[in-house]
Design a protein around this motif. Structure first.
Motif, mmCIF file in Angstrom:
data_model
loop_
_atom_site.group_PDB
_atom_site.id
_atom_site.type_symbol
_atom_site.label_atom_id
_atom_site.label_comp_id
_atom_site.label_asym_id
_atom_site.label_seq_id
_atom_site.Cartn_x
_atom_site.Cartn_y
_atom_site.Cartn_z
ATOM 1 N N TYR A 238 0.651 -1.330 0.126
ATOM 2 C CA TYR A 238 0.102 -0.002 0.002
ATOM 3 C C TYR A 238 0.919 1.143 -0.012
ATOM 4 C CZ TYR A 238 -3.175 -3.712 1.229
ATOM 5 O OH TYR A 238 -3.893 -5.100 1.182
ATOM 6 N N GLY A 239 2.089 1.241 -0.351
ATOM 7 C CA GLY A 239 3.267 2.409 -0.353
ATOM 8 C C GLY A 239 3.369 2.790 -1.923
ATOM 9 N N PRO A 240 4.146 3.488 -2.152
ATOM 10 C CA PRO A 240 4.508 3.760 -3.532
ATOM 11 C C PRO A 240 5.416 3.126 -4.400
ATOM 12 C CG PRO A 240 5.608 5.285 -1.845
ATOM 13 C CD PRO A 240 4.741 4.371 -1.223
ATOM 14 N N THR A 241 5.564 3.195 -5.439
ATOM 15 C CA THR A 241 6.448 2.497 -6.268
ATOM 16 C C THR A 241 7.783 2.993 -6.467
ATOM 17 O OG1 THR A 241 5.871 3.664 -8.291
ATOM 18 C CG2 THR A 241 4.621 1.751 -8.179
ATOM 19 N N GLY A 242 8.838 2.364 -6.633
ATOM 20 C CA GLY A 242 10.113 2.717 -6.604
ATOM 21 C C GLY A 242 11.015 2.945 -5.296
ATOM 22 N N ILE A 243 10.132 2.383 -4.073
ATOM 23 C CA ILE A 243 10.971 2.100 -3.054
ATOM 24 C C ILE A 243 10.797 0.918 -2.357
ATOM 25 C CG2 ILE A 243 8.672 3.086 -1.660
ATOM 26 C CD1 ILE A 243 12.398 4.006 -0.716
ATOM 27 N N GLY A 244 11.835 0.438 -1.756
ATOM 28 C CA GLY A 244 11.831 -0.811 -1.337
ATOM 29 C C GLY A 244 12.827 -0.980 0.049
ATOM 30 N N VAL A 245 13.018 -2.195 0.585
ATOM 31 C CA VAL A 245 13.684 -2.256 1.591
ATOM 32 C C VAL A 245 14.392 -3.716 1.841
ATOM 33 C CG1 VAL A 245 13.583 -2.842 4.205
ATOM 34 C CG2 VAL A 245 12.112 -1.150 3.239
ATOM 35 N N LEU A 246 15.677 -3.504 1.975
ATOM 36 C CA LEU A 246 16.557 -4.767 2.541
ATOM 37 C C LEU A 246 16.595 -4.658 4.050
ATOM 38 C CD1 LEU A 246 18.399 -7.321 1.888
ATOM 39 C CD2 LEU A 246 20.225 -5.840 1.557
ATOM 40 N N TYR A 247 16.455 -5.810 4.473
ATOM 41 C CA TYR A 247 16.830 -5.999 5.887
ATOM 42 C C TYR A 247 17.872 -6.974 6.093
ATOM 43 C CZ TYR A 247 17.283 -8.388 10.319
ATOM 44 O OH TYR A 247 17.919 -9.162 11.277
ATOM 45 N N ALA A 248 18.867 -6.509 6.772
ATOM 46 C CA ALA A 248 20.071 -7.669 6.883
ATOM 47 C C ALA A 248 20.600 -7.381 8.240
ATOM 48 C CB ALA A 248 21.059 -7.119 5.973
ATOM 49 N N LYS A 249 21.185 -8.392 9.007
ATOM 50 C CA LYS A 249 21.755 -8.375 10.281
ATOM 51 C C LYS A 249 22.937 -7.523 10.159
ATOM 52 C CE LYS A 249 20.306 -12.994 11.815
ATOM 53 N NZ LYS A 249 20.653 -14.303 12.074
ATOM 54 N N ALA A 250 22.945 -6.718 11.270
ATOM 55 C CA ALA A 250 24.042 -5.497 11.115
ATOM 56 C C ALA A 250 25.360 -6.093 10.699
ATOM 57 C CB ALA A 250 23.992 -4.844 12.383
ATOM 58 N N ALA A 251 25.932 -7.222 11.361
ATOM 59 C CA ALA A 251 27.202 -7.699 11.130
ATOM 60 C C ALA A 251 27.361 -7.981 9.669
ATOM 61 C CB ALA A 251 27.257 -9.023 12.180
#
Length: 417
Positions: A238-251
Motif C-alpha cells: 500500500y506504499g508507492p512504487t520505486g521504494i523498497g527495503v533490504l533488511y540485513a543483520k548488522a554484522a
C-alpha cells in the motif's frame, strides 16, 4: 509540514471503511465499478499515503543528510523516521539494519553482488525453490556465471508446496546461501520459513527471504524468524512504487562492500582512497527516493492501525469463499492448492487462453493479471502457458468475488462453455 498523524486512522472493524480510504476504488472501468484483484502486481494506495507524498513535496522538499537549512533538516528527520518505522514494523533490532532500495529486485541483486559474489568459489551452491519469482532466480544465475557457483532448485509438489524432504537433502557442505520466497506470487503458497531457516542455520548457511508478497498479508518478525536477509517492495504493501527495503543483520552489512559508489555512501574521498560511510548509508549511493520512503512509512502506519492479524483473517475469509466458488466452475482448475496459502487465486479454464479471460473480465470492470507472473518455471512445472491470477488485498470483499464469478460466466458464454 502537516504531520501525517493528523490524517484519520482506519477503522479496524469495518472493511467498508477501509475501502473508503482508497480513492481509486471509486473509479469506474468501462462503465462499471472497479473491482481490483491485481494486488499481487501492485496494491492501491490509501489517502494517507497519497497525502504523505504530496505533503512532502508541497511543504518539506529538500535533499537529505547534506544541508544545514531547515527544509533539509526536516527532510532528513522524516526520511530517517521512516527507516525507524520500517524497523519497528518488521521487528529489526535497529534502524541501521534497514537499507532503502528501489524494490525487492534491487535488494536481492544487492545481496547477490555484495554478499554472495565475494564469497563464492567454483562448485559452491546457492539453494532456491521451484516456486520463485524471476527476481529470486536471475540474480543468482548471474552470480553463478560470475563465480562458477552452482544453482540448486528445491522441487515443489502438485499442490505447489515446497518438498521439505528434498530441501533437507539438497542442503550440503557446499551450500553457501538459501534464497526463498516467503509467499509465492504465482501460487499463494506460504513456505515453512521457520523450518527453512533453522535447517540452514544448523549448517551455518545464511538465508534470504523474498518478502515481496508476504509483507502485506502476514506478520513479519525478522528477529523471531532469525533470517539473515529480508527483502520487500513498498508498492506491495500500500506504499508507492520505486521504494523498497533490504533488511540485513548488522554484522552482515558491516562486512559487505558497497554495491554502488557515489554521493552519500562516503565518509571521505581522495584520489588515492575512499572511506565509506557507516551502515546503512554506505549502501545508499546518490539522492534517495525521499518522498517514497516517507510515504512507505505512512503505508505501514496505515496497516498497523488496522492490524496485520485483522487483515490476514479478513483476507483468509475472502480467499476461502473464492476458492470454493471457483472450484465449482466446470473446466476451471486452480493452480496452487497448498494447505498453507494466502491471497492468490491462480487458475486456468479449459479451452480459453488466460489473456482472453483477463480481457473479458476487464470489460466487466474486474482487474486481474493474466500471464506467467514473472514465474515461468512455475508455469512449466504445471504444464500451462499462463494462468489467470486474482490476488487479494485488505479492501477486497465477497462482493468482489461475486463480480469475478459474473465475469467468468460471461467468458463461458463467449466461448460456448
Amino acid at each position: 509540514m502537516k504531520p501525517i498523524e493528523s490524517m484519520p486512522a482506519p477503522d479496524p472493524r469495518n472493511v467498508a471503511h477501509w475501502r473508503a480510504d482508497f480513492p481509486i476504488l471509486g473509479e469506474r472501468v468501462h462503465g462499471r465499478p472497479l473491482v481490483y484483484l491485481d494486488n499481487g502486481a501492485t496494491t492501491q494506495k490509501p489517502a494517507s499515503v497519497i497525502y504523505a507524498e504530496n505533503a512532502f513535496y508541497r511543504h518539506g522538499n529538500a535533499n537529505v543528510h547534506r544541508g544545514v537549512h531547515l527544509l533539509s533538516l526536516r527532510a532528513t528527520d522524516a526520511y530517517e523516521a521512516a527507516r525507524a518505522k520500517i524497523a519497528r514494523f518488521i521487528h529489526a533490532r535497529r534502524p541501521e539494519e534497514i537499507v532503502f532500495v528501489r524494490g525487492t529486485t534491487e535488494a536481492i541483486n544487492l545481496v547477490a553482488q555484495s554478499y554472495a559474489r565475494p564469497r563464492l568459489a567454483p562448485g559452491d551452491e546457492i539453494l532456491i525453490s521451484a516456486m520463485e519469482h524471476h527476481s529470486n532466480i536471475v540474480p543468482w544465475q548471474l552470480v553463478c556465471e560470475q563465480t562458477g557457483a552452482v544453482l540448486k532448485v528445491v522441487p515443489i509438489d502438485d499442490t505447489g508446496a515446497l518438498d521439505v524432504v528434498a530441501y533437507e537433502g539438497l542442503l550440503s557442505e557446499r551450500t553457501r546461501l538459501v534464497a526463498m520466497t516467503h509467499l509465492a506470487n504465482a501460487l499463494g503458497s506460504i513456505n515453512p520459513v521457520e523450518h527453512i531457516i533453522a535447517s540452514a542455520h544448523a549448517k551455518s548457511v545464511p538465508v534470504l527471504l523474498d518478502g515481496a508478497q508476504a509483507i502485506s498479508h502476514l506478520p513479519v518478525d525478522v528477529l523471531t524468524l532469525d533470517c539473515d536477509f529480508y527483502a520487500f517492495s513498498g508498492h506491495k504493501v500500500y506504499g508507492p512504487t520505486g521504494i523498497g527495503v533490504l533488511y540485513a543483520k548488522a554484522a552482515l552489512l558491516e562486512a559487505m562492500p558497497p554495491w554502488q559508489g557515489g554521493g552519500d555512501m562516503i565518509r571521505s574521498v581522495t584520489f588515492e582512497k575512499t572511506e565509506y560511510n557507516a551502515i546503512p548509508w554506505k549502501f545508499e549511493a546518490g539522492t534517495p527516493n525521499i518522498a517514497g520512503a516517507i510515504a512507505l512509512g505512512a503505508a505501514l502506519d496505515y496497516v498497523d492501525a488496522i492490524g496485520m492479524e485483522v487483515i490476514a483473517a479478513h483476507e483468509a475469509g475472502v480467499l476461502a469463499y473464492a476458492s470454493g466458488a471457483l472450484q465449482a466452475i466446470p473446466g476451471l482448475r486452480l493452480i496452487g492448492t497448498a494447505a498453507d496459502k494466502a491471497s492468490i487465486l491462480s487458475f486456468v479454464l479449459d479451452g480459453v487462453h488466460a489473456h482472453d479471460v483477463g480481457t473479458i473480465l476487464d470489460r466487466h470492470g474486474v482487474a486481474v493479471r493474466a500471464g506467467h507472473h514473472c514465474a515461468m518455471p512455475v508455469m512449466q512445472r504445471f504444464g500451462v502457458p499462463a494462468t489467470v491470477r486474482a490476488s487479494l488485498g485488505l479492501y477486497n470483499t465477497r462482493e468482489d468475488i461475486d463480480a469475478l464469478l459474473e465475469g467468468l460466466a460471461q467468458v463461458g458464454e463467449v466461448f460456448g462453455r
